[in-house]
Design an enzyme around this catalytic site. Structure first.
Site, PDB file in Angstrom:
ATOM      1  N   GLU A   1     -10.583  58.771   8.155  1.00  0.00           N
ATOM      2  CA  GLU A   1     -10.210  57.163   8.323  1.00  0.00           C
ATOM      3  C   GLU A   1     -10.293  57.109   9.878  1.00  0.00           C
ATOM      4  OE1 GLU A   1      -9.283  54.021   9.518  1.00  0.00           O
ATOM      5  OE2 GLU A   1      -7.083  54.535   8.582  1.00  0.00           O
TER       6      GLU A   1
ATOM      7  N   CYS B   1      -6.749  49.638  12.669  1.00  0.00           N
ATOM      8  CA  CYS B   1      -8.113  50.014  12.500  1.00  0.00           C
ATOM      9  C   CYS B   1      -8.954  48.865  11.599  1.00  0.00           C
ATOM     10  CB  CYS B   1      -8.687  51.230  11.464  1.00  0.00           C
ATOM     11  SG  CYS B   1      -7.741  52.756  12.537  1.00  0.00           S
TER      12      CYS B   1
END
Length: 474
Positions: free
Chosen positions: A237, A271
């Site tokens: 990720e 993010c």
């Protein structure tokens, strides 16, 4: 600190982002000790994998209870090491506890055998743990990033080894203590304090079965290459440059409220924070005015103050990098609507900032800005807005702000190149939904049933009757 020299013991010194002053120091592990911890986790796997689901669930619920009991202590650690505000810290700990509860309740069903009709033999698909999984985790959500990996991985019967970011060693050790104090068997979950250069030795060792990384694109490339070289699975990720489309039927005030919340989560250091706001021309000016008002509401304040909505960045170096991206964007023709100046005070402070007139070739368009900076990009129509949203190497989260729910759902489902697409709400992770992206945002999924199945052996089992021998006697 990062020191992989044989026999050398690194020291990790924390720095208070609010003041820039050094905090506590922690003694790290030598490379030999790090390998010993990984091998102990692999040895613990043999017993843990055979532990009944009900016992795993009991221990996982206890871990969630300990998180809640220690909430204030754990919040203080996050604030001291990476500048998390109290409000966001409390929410993060509760989210971790919720993940423990969720997988304690649902893991057994998620991993239940699935029968397959084959017209004769008895066949099924079963899900079995694979071993010790190495988690390489970042600083921005120092508890949540770990628990969203650990809760499903441990409930599946794997063991875990945590290599956390070097600026949050206290958080890393506190997480190990939660599992230990909850009663998990020794070495089922271990923290190893090493620098990034020590990761490859762990990946290469037979004790580690797979690796999960949340972090930068550069770190993801490196870990993926290292894991691939020894044929071990990885889940990544990575970064994001999330685009939100503000369509011409959206109320500018309501859209700006969502946009500001999306941009400012964790001080913009996320993010899945909204970073690029692609606004149709007919509503751009009204949206900008509203967005500036909303962003100015995020005043800088000490993260230990209950009222604070914007604390410091995680480090002065990170703050300076954000300001450089703003400066380069302005030099390339972007206009500064608010913020954009480094405060004259100690610590890693940066104000809520809005840039407009952002175009390709500018840092605010081309790069991930990991801080409280919103980039407004004008689009002539829906088609151009979709094209601009997808004009990114990243594909993690995305959003659509519109009064027409069918229009928003169509764009979210069919047009946006991202792992998550939300309509009229800022993107967030949820234990019930798979989390992850595509393109340079990584691969694989965390959370939900999809996440717990990333680190299991999906095994086909087929059972036939033993045929009787020809010509046998009565």
């Amino acid at each position: 600190m990062d020191d992989a020299t044989a026999g050398r013991r690194p020291t990790f010194i924390t720095v208070d982002p609010a003041s820039g002053r050094p905090g506590k120091s922690y003694e790290g592990a030598t490379p030999e000790e790090a390998l010993g911890i990984a091998r102990a986790a692999r040895a613990a796997f043999d017993g843990w994998r055979r532990t009944d689901f009900s016992e795993r669930a009991r221990l996982m619920r206890q871990a969630g209870e300990i998180l809640r009991q220690r909430r204030d202590e754990l919040c203080a650690l996050m604030t001291a090491e990476m500048g998390k505000t109290l409000t966001e810290g409390r929410a993060e700990i509760e989210k971790c506890a919720g993940a423990c509860d969720h997988y304690a309740e649902h893991a057994h069903a998620m991993l239940a055998a699935q029968p397959v009709e084959m017209g004769g033999p008895r066949a099924s698909i079963v899900f079995r743990p694979i071993g010790a999984v190495l988690a390489v985790m970042p600083w921005n959500f120092p508890f949540w990033q770990v628990f969203r990996f650990a809760a499903p991985a441990l409930m599946a019967g794997n063991t875990g080894v945590l290599k956390h970011a070097s600026n949050v060693p206290g958080c890393a050790l506190a997480i190990e203590a939660v599992f230990r104090d909850a009663g998990f068997p020794a070495d089922v979950f271990r923290t190893v304090l090493i620098g990034s250069s020590g990761v490859q030795a762990l990946i290469d060792d037979d004790a580690i079965a797979a690796v999960s990384l949340t972090g930068s694109v550069g770190a993801g490339r490196k870990v993926a290459a290292q894991a691939g070289a020894v044929l071990k699975k990885s889940v990544l990720e990575l970064g994001g440059s999330d685009a939100y489309l503000v369509l011409d039927d959206a109320d500018p005030e309501a859209a700006a409220e969502i946009a500001a919340a999306a941009r400012m989560v964790n001080g913009g250091q996320s993010c899945i924070a909204g970073k690029r706001f692609i606004v149709l021309a007919s509503v751009r000016e009204a949206f900008e005015q509203a967005l500036v008002r909303k962003m100015r509401g995020y005043a800088m304040g000490h993260p230990r103050d209950e009222a604070t909505k914007l604390g410091p960045m995680q480090s002065i170096e990170a703050r300076d990098g954000i300001h450089d991206q703003v400066r380069r964007s302005v030099e390339a023709g972007a206009r500064l609507l608010c913020g954009g100046e480094v405060p004259d005070r100690p610590g890693a402070w940066y104000p809520a900032t809005v840039l407009t007139g952002v175009r390709p070739g500018m840092a605010a368009y081309d790069e991930e800005v990991f801080g409280p900076v919103a980039a407004v990009i004008e689009a002539a129509d829906e088609a151009e807005a979709i094209r601009l949203a997808n004009d990114s190497p990243f594909g993690l989260g995305s959003g659509v702000l519109t009064a027409d729910l069918s229009r928003g759902e169509r764009i979210a489902a069919d047009e946006l190149e991202a792992g998550l697409a939300f309509v009229n709400q800022n993107v967030r992770s949820d234990v019930r939904l798979p989390f992850g992206g595509l393109k340079h945002s990584g691969y694989g999924r965390e959370l939900s049933a999809f996440g717990i199945r990333e680190f299991v052996n999906i095994k086909s089992v087929v059972v036939h009757e033993l045929p009787k021998a020809a010509g046998g006697t009565e």
